[in-house]
Design a protein around this motif. Structure first.
Motif, PDB file in Angstrom:
ATOM      1  N   HIS A 199       0.845  -1.184  -0.154  1.00  0.00           N
ATOM      2  CA  HIS A 199       0.033  -0.113   0.231  1.00  0.00           C
ATOM      3  C   HIS A 199       0.945   1.359   0.107  1.00  0.00           C
ATOM      4  O   HIS A 199       0.422   2.322  -0.464  1.00  0.00           O
ATOM      5  N   ARG A 200       2.107   1.141   0.515  1.00  0.00           N
ATOM      6  CA  ARG A 200       2.864   2.449   0.605  1.00  0.00           C
ATOM      7  C   ARG A 200       3.639   2.444  -0.621  1.00  0.00           C
ATOM      8  O   ARG A 200       4.384   3.610  -0.735  1.00  0.00           O
ATOM      9  N   GLY A 238       3.475   4.501  -3.618  1.00  0.00           N
ATOM     10  CA  GLY A 238       2.564   5.434  -4.269  1.00  0.00           C
ATOM     11  C   GLY A 238       2.728   5.849  -5.819  1.00  0.00           C
ATOM     12  O   GLY A 238       2.139   6.837  -6.224  1.00  0.00           O
ATOM     13  N   PHE A 288      -5.774  -0.192   0.650  1.00  0.00           N
ATOM     14  CA  PHE A 288      -5.747   0.024   2.026  1.00  0.00           C
ATOM     15  C   PHE A 288      -6.800   1.192   2.101  1.00  0.00           C
ATOM     16  O   PHE A 288      -6.727   2.300   1.445  1.00  0.00           O
ATOM     17  N   GLU A 317      -7.542   3.212   4.356  1.00  0.00           N
ATOM     18  CA  GLU A 317      -6.960   4.449   5.149  1.00  0.00           C
ATOM     19  C   GLU A 317      -6.502   5.251   3.443  1.00  0.00           C
ATOM     20  O   GLU A 317      -6.234   6.516   3.861  1.00  0.00           O
ATOM     21  N   HIS A 340      -7.134   9.499  -0.861  1.00  0.00           N
ATOM     22  CA  HIS A 340      -6.056   9.928  -2.134  1.00  0.00           C
ATOM     23  C   HIS A 340      -6.387   9.281  -3.367  1.00  0.00           C
ATOM     24  O   HIS A 340      -6.213   9.904  -4.374  1.00  0.00           O
ATOM     25  N   GLU A 400      -9.650   8.415  15.112  1.00  0.00           N
ATOM     26  CA  GLU A 400     -10.126   6.959  14.548  1.00  0.00           C
ATOM     27  C   GLU A 400      -9.159   5.926  14.026  1.00  0.00           C
ATOM     28  O   GLU A 400      -9.396   4.796  14.395  1.00  0.00           O
ATOM     29  N   GLN A 401      -8.138   6.345  13.711  1.00  0.00           N
ATOM     30  CA  GLN A 401      -7.123   5.401  13.301  1.00  0.00           C
ATOM     31  C   GLN A 401      -6.485   4.635  14.549  1.00  0.00           C
ATOM     32  O   GLN A 401      -6.353   3.421  14.647  1.00  0.00           O
ATOM     33  N   ARG A 445      -8.975   2.351  15.752  1.00  0.00           N
ATOM     34  CA  ARG A 445      -8.870   1.016  15.054  1.00  0.00           C
ATOM     35  C   ARG A 445      -7.847   0.283  15.185  1.00  0.00           C
ATOM     36  O   ARG A 445      -7.828  -0.971  15.427  1.00  0.00           O
ATOM     37  N   GLU A 494      -8.158  -3.466  14.228  1.00  0.00           N
ATOM     38  CA  GLU A 494      -8.635  -3.736  13.035  1.00  0.00           C
ATOM     39  C   GLU A 494      -7.566  -3.329  11.839  1.00  0.00           C
ATOM     40  O   GLU A 494      -7.789  -3.681  10.732  1.00  0.00           O
ATOM     41  N   ILE A 495      -6.596  -2.720  12.336  1.00  0.00           N
ATOM     42  CA  ILE A 495      -5.192  -2.443  11.288  1.00  0.00           C
ATOM     43  C   ILE A 495      -4.219  -2.972  12.045  1.00  0.00           C
ATOM     44  O   ILE A 495      -3.998  -2.866  13.206  1.00  0.00           O
ATOM     45  N   ASP A 534       1.720  -2.791  10.989  1.00  0.00           N
ATOM     46  CA  ASP A 534       2.603  -2.308   9.601  1.00  0.00           C
ATOM     47  C   ASP A 534       1.813  -1.425   9.043  1.00  0.00           C
ATOM     48  O   ASP A 534       2.127  -0.375   8.768  1.00  0.00           O
ATOM     49  N   GLN A 535       0.451  -1.744   9.040  1.00  0.00           N
ATOM     50  CA  GLN A 535      -0.495  -0.272   8.265  1.00  0.00           C
ATOM     51  C   GLN A 535      -0.551   0.732   9.098  1.00  0.00           C
ATOM     52  O   GLN A 535      -0.314   1.906   8.672  1.00  0.00           O
ATOM     53  N   GLN A 590       2.563   3.412   9.241  1.00  0.00           N
ATOM     54  CA  GLN A 590       2.566   4.482   8.168  1.00  0.00           C
ATOM     55  C   GLN A 590       1.650   5.576   8.529  1.00  0.00           C
ATOM     56  O   GLN A 590       1.969   6.826   8.392  1.00  0.00           O
ATOM     57  N   LEU A 591       0.537   5.331   9.001  1.00  0.00           N
ATOM     58  CA  LEU A 591      -0.504   6.467   9.618  1.00  0.00           C
ATOM     59  C   LEU A 591       0.036   7.442  10.623  1.00  0.00           C
ATOM     60  O   LEU A 591      -0.187   8.481  10.626  1.00  0.00           O
ATOM     61  N   SER A 613       2.063  11.644  -1.462  1.00  0.00           N
ATOM     62  CA  SER A 613       2.063  11.355  -0.103  1.00  0.00           C
ATOM     63  C   SER A 613       2.640   9.740   0.237  1.00  0.00           C
ATOM     64  O   SER A 613       2.751   9.772   1.440  1.00  0.00           O
ATOM     65  N   PHE A 614       2.843   9.185  -0.866  1.00  0.00           N
ATOM     66  CA  PHE A 614       3.476   7.868  -0.482  1.00  0.00           C
ATOM     67  C   PHE A 614       4.634   7.725  -1.581  1.00  0.00           C
ATOM     68  O   PHE A 614       4.727   7.130  -2.543  1.00  0.00           O
TER      69      PHE A 614
END
Ligand code: SF4
Lengths: 167, 551
Positions: A85-86, A88, A114, A116, A120, B21-22, B25, B30-31, B34-35, B38-39, B160-161
């Motif tokens: 997912h990262r 981009g 993903f 989240e 985007h 929220e993140q 979760r 729920e996440i 690893d996910q 990033q957040l 952003s990534f």
């Protein structure tokens, strides 16, 4: 099986049946509508299209969407892969497909899609999402609408802050 | 100073809600971690050796007294009563609990602050000249462009990534106080012969294990074309930067692999396709510019009798004035540098009480304006000479009166092994030890400008490559060793330092610095800084002296 979520005409999201079969390069091509790799499209695309099927092409992050420039009017789907997912790169690919190459068909996010990142993705022009199992269209819509304002022009028609400020 | 309008405030509120929220979760499972990583990184939250670290953005190093007081309050409530100002002009709290993070973000949002994009593979906090709006030699106010970039880069849908983090610096002065050439993009404001405002665009500088001084990819970019050009650079990087190896993922590697000309060609080609559609309307730049309109300065004469009298009667103040006061563009004003390098203290640390003292002084005497420098000090950019002595006395009382700006004790050090999970060695105790050795102010002033920069590992957060003397912590069979590099500079005369010789054990570092200084004092010609002497003599005399014992 991942769940296919599609964006409607408005800003709504709903589950959708997937008419397409994703076909790996080492698999035989079944009947019906298929999504195939860029390499396979380049060898077999003309034949498959002449059979009257709908064709989608899967683009890996390292592949350039410009390679499809002349074929886009014939394609129903461009599937942009997120191996992680990262990674981009697909955000740039989607932006270019929509803004520069004028693709009006479906731009589908596949792979490690993903939740989240939904906001985007929609801003960059994705309109179909192979979301992880368990993710609902409501969740998807919630994430997409989480921010009331945006600062940049993007593929979606949302007015950026500097336009809102002029109104 | 830029005031957030309703839209900017909504963005921060939405972001804080999103993160809450993140976290929720994540706590519910729920996440995955690893996910979530990033957040949380994109909200400035790191997992360190002992606790979570929260890195708060101080956009272009600029804040007001209300914001500074809020940081003090957060330090007191959620941390151990202090914070750490970084080389990115951000503030880090090192002892944060995950569950408190959303609440802290709400606190920050209440004073128009946030932790957005202080980490993660996205466009980070922009660095600008800490003397912006106060120094006489600037062509334009870099904060105008910094704020516009802050907005443009916030939650950017496409960028952003990225392959890796991305840092931009802007300066409008001949004297570069931002290390622009060591950034992913350095923008140096220029004026063309016809008077048009624009930027020299430098791309691909950086530190880390492969340091580069960035090359110029465009000599002159008209100012109103900045955003389409940034889009072009970022798109080329997002598409072609390496993602297979974290150490080769910064844009500097792409630029050096393609070569400056080819990279520039690709950017120009992309830029031509984007066209002016990618630019910000002039009206928006004008709106932002309005927020940085010059302050209401009093009309004063250049000479302040009060200031002169204080200089004559208070030698400590005279020393402070010599080292920490810098010329202001307006008669009767001065720029006050507040050193966060008290002898024996942790470089860049400030207690909540100290933050409050600085906030009070800024409000009372400094037009409510505070800056953070990438050298981990604070600046009160607009103080009347008449008030300088009063300000000094208040600073000194709070332990903030150290008169050592740009001197050998004004050391940059990363958190190192005391906090950082990536470190090979400690950086802070080395800085403290060196500072103590050179605590004699007369000697420090005799030595003059000498920039020591210390990193606890090759990631180079302490900018050791561009220190006049750089110190890098390395691990030798589980022991902390330190490698010296000489001759680096992060300023307009930027260069990468050269390794002097084999790494030294911790207890030999300060002696080695002493030896380097002795050699410099012996070799220097009139008016030469350490760096100038080193550049003239080369490393031979220094090397010989430091490694004399080994022969
Ligand atoms: S240089 Fe290394 S030790 Fe220092 S803060 Fe950066 S990563 Fe940590």
């Amino acid at each position: 099986m991942p769940t296919l979520i599609k964006k409607g005409q408005g800003d709504d999201f709903a589950f959708a049946d997937d008419a397409f079969t994703a076909v790996a390069d080492d698999q035989d091509i079944p009947q019906g509508d298929v999504i195939i790799s860029l390499a396979r499209f380049q060898t077999d695309g003309d034949r498959l299209l002449s059979e009257g099927r709908q064709i989608g092409v899967r683009i890996e992050p390292a592949e350039e969407v410009e390679a499809l420039a002349y074929d886009l009017p014939r394609l129903a789907v461009v599937a942009l892969a997120f191996p992680k997912h990262r990674d981009g790169r697909a955000f740039s690919s989607a932006t270019l497909l929509r803004k520069r190459l004028g693709f009006a068909g479906e731009v589908r996010a596949v792979g490690d899609v993903f939740l989240e990142q939904a906001g985007h993705m929609v801003r960059c022009g994705f309109d179909a999402f192979e979301a992880a199992p368990g993710v609902t269209p409501d969740q998807w819509a919630h994430v997409v609408h989480r921010h009331r304002h945006v600062y940049q022009r993007a593929v979606d028609a949302r007015p950026p802050a500097f336009v809102e400020r002029e109104e | 100073m830029y005031q957030y309008d309703a839209i900017d405030k909504d963005v921060l509120a939405d972001r804080a809600a999103e993160f809450r929220e993140q976290v929720d979760r994540r706590l519910k499972g729920e996440i995955t971690e690893d996910q979530f990583k990033q957040l949380r990184l994109m909200n400035g939250l790191y997992l360190q050796l002992h606790a979570y670290m929260l890195r708060i953005a101080i956009p272009y190093g600029s804040l007001n007294s209300t914001q500074m007081r809020k940081l003090a309050e957060i330090g007191r409530t959620y941390d151990k009563g202090y914070g750490h100002f970084t080389t990115r002009t951000n503030l880090q709290f090192h002892w944060i609990k995950l569950k408190d993070a959303p609440e802290i973000l709400d606190h920050l949002a209440s004073v128009d602050m946030h932790a957005i994009q202080t980490s993660g593979n996205c466009i980070r906090n922009v660095t600008a000249d800490p003397y912006a709006g106060a120094t006489a030699d600037e062509l334009d106010d870099p904060r105008v462009w910094s704020e516009a970039i802050r907005q443009w880069s916030s939650l950017h849908p496409e960028f952003s990534f990225l392959p890796r983090k991305f840092k931009i610096a802007i300066t409008a002065s001949a004297k570069d106080r931002t290390a622009a050439k060591a950034h992913d993009i350095g923008l140096m404001i220029r004026r063309a012969r016809d008077g048009q405002l624009g930027f020299e665009v430098i791309v691909g500088g950086g530190m880390g294990r492969t340091p580069f001084i960035g090359p110029t990819v465009r000599e002159f970019l008209p100012a109103n074309r900045l955003f389409s050009y940034l889009e072009a650079i970022l798109r080329v990087y997002n598409r072609h930067g390496r993602r297979d190896n974290i150490y080769k993922a910064r844009i500097k590697i792409l630029v050096s692999a393609l070569g400056r000309e080819e990279f520039a060609r690709q950017v120009e080609e992309e830029w031509a396709k984007i066209g002016p559609a990618g630019d910000l309307p002039d009206t928006e730049i004008a709106r932002i510019r309005g927020a940085f309109a010059p302050k209401a300065f009093d009309v004063l004469v250049n000479r302040s009798e009060k200031y002169e009298a204080a200089l004559a009667t208070d030698p400590a103040f005279a020393r402070f004035a010599r080292n920490n006061l810098k010329p202001h563009k307006r008669a009767g004003y001065t720029i006050v540098e507040v050193s966060l390098k008290g002898i024996g203290d942790t470089p860049g640390d400030a207690t909540s009480e100290q933050m409050e003292v600085v906030a009070d002084l800024a409000e009372r005497y400094g037009q409510d304006d505070i800056r953070v420098t990438h050298e981990q000090n604070l600046v009160l950019p607009h103080v009347r000479l008449d008030d300088a002595h009063t300000v000094y006395l208040a600073l000194a009382k709070a332990g903030l009166g150290t008169p050592n700006i740009n001197l050998i004790t004004d050391i940059i050090a990363c958190p190192g092994l005391d906090y950082c999970a990536l470190a090979n060695a400690r950086a802070i105790p080395i800085a403290q030890d060196i500072a103590k050795r050179f605590a004699d102010q007369d000697r420090a002033e005799l030595i003059g400008e000498l920039k020591i920069k210390i990193s606890g590992c090759i990631n180079a957060c302490g900018h050791h490559h561009v220190g006049h003397v750089g110190i890098l912590g390395v691990d030798k069979k589980g022991e902390e060793f330190y490698q010296l590099t000489l001759g680096g500079s992060g300023a307009e005369d930027a260069s990468i330092g050269k390794i002097l010789g084999p790494a030294l054990p911790a207890d030999k570092v300060t002696d080695a610095i002493d030896t380097l200084v002795e050699v410099y004092l012996r070799e220097r010609h009139d008016g030469e800084r350490f760096l100038d002497t080193f550049r003239r003599t080369g490393d031979a005399p220094f090397k010989e002296a430091v490694y004399a014992d080994a022969h």
